[in-house]
Design an enzyme around this catalytic site. Sequence first.
Site, PDB file in Angstrom:
ATOM      1  N   ARG A  88       0.947   6.459  -4.947  1.00 15.75           N
ATOM      2  CA  ARG A  88       0.190   5.407  -4.911  1.00 15.75           C
ATOM      3  C   ARG A  88      -0.565   5.469  -6.309  1.00 15.75           C
ATOM      4  O   ARG A  88      -1.329   4.551  -6.617  1.00 15.75           O
ATOM      5  CB  ARG A  88      -1.126   5.780  -3.967  1.00 15.75           C
ATOM      6  N   ARG A 127      -3.609 -10.323  10.489  1.00 14.49           N
ATOM      7  CA  ARG A 127      -3.267  -8.986  10.922  1.00 14.49           C
ATOM      8  C   ARG A 127      -4.796  -8.778  11.218  1.00 14.49           C
ATOM      9  O   ARG A 127      -5.106  -8.072  12.341  1.00 14.49           O
ATOM     10  CB  ARG A 127      -2.927  -8.094  10.070  1.00 14.49           C
ATOM     11  N   ARG A 133      -7.911  -4.030  12.100  1.00 15.97           N
ATOM     12  CA  ARG A 133      -7.767  -2.853  11.106  1.00 15.97           C
ATOM     13  C   ARG A 133      -9.163  -2.800  10.399  1.00 15.97           C
ATOM     14  O   ARG A 133      -9.258  -3.725   9.712  1.00 15.97           O
ATOM     15  CB  ARG A 133      -6.632  -2.851  10.212  1.00 15.97           C
TER      16      ARG A 133
END
Length: 190
Positions: A88, A127, A133
Site C-alpha cells: 500500500r 456497495r 461497510r
Amino acid sequence: MRIVLLGAPGSGKGTQAALLVEKLAVPHISTGVLLRQAVKDQTPLGLQAKATMDAGELVSDDLMLNLIEERLSQDDVASGFVLDGYPRNLAQAEALTEMLQRLEKPIEEAIQIDVDGESIIQRIAKRAQEEGRSDDTEDVVRRRLEIYQQQTAPVVGYYADQGVLTRVLGEGSIDEVFARIVGVLEMAVR
Ligand code: AP5
C-alpha cells in the site's frame, strides 16, 4: 503464479481476485479481508486496527508486515497467490520484495486496474447501500482516495521499475475486465 493486484479503492481488486483464484487455483490474500475478519473476531490486531480503518487511514506498516508475513508463510501459497491490498506504500513494497526474495518466490505479475474517479464513486456508493461497510461513507471514501493518491499510487512505478507491471482498463463489465486480465497473464506465461 504470484500476482499482485493494484488499484484505487473500488477499482475492482477484490472482485477480480476472486475470479482469478478460481481460475488459477491459488489462494486469494486480501489484507482488507484479513483485517475486517480480525475486527469482527475482536482479535488484538482487529482491536488495534478498527479506528484506523474506520477513518480511512492506513494501518501501521509493522502490523501489516506481521500479518502478511504470517499469511505468506502458510503452506497453501506454494502454488502461488493473488495478493490484493498489499503493498500500500513504498515501504510495504520494499518489505514484500525482501520477504519474497528470502522465500525465493518473487512477484511475477503486478496488474494495475485503472478506473476513473466517477466510476469509483458510483461503485462504492452502490456497495455502501448493499453491504454497509463502515469505511464506505462519503467522507471516509474521500480520505481513502487521498491516501491512495499520496501513498499507494507510487507503488505502480515501483513495479514498473521492476519490469513486472501491466496496466489494465478497469471500466466495463466485471467479465470484460476479467478477460483483459486473463489476456495479460496468458501473454506472461508464453
Ligand atoms: P481494502 O479492503 O484493501 O480496501 P480498498 O483498497 O479501499 O479496496 P476496496 O475493497 O474498496 O475495493 P476493491 O478495489 O477491492 O474493489 P471491489 O472489487 O470491492 O482496505 C480497507 C482498509 O484496510 C484500508 O483503508 C486500510 O485502513 C486497511 N488496509 C488494508 N490493507 C492495508 C495495508 N496493506 N496497509 C495498511 N492498511 C491497510 O469492487 C468495489 C465494488 O464495485 C463492489 O461492490 C463490486 O461488486 C463493484 N464492481 C467491481 N468491478 C465492477 C465492474 N467492472 N463494474 C461494476 N461494478 C464493479
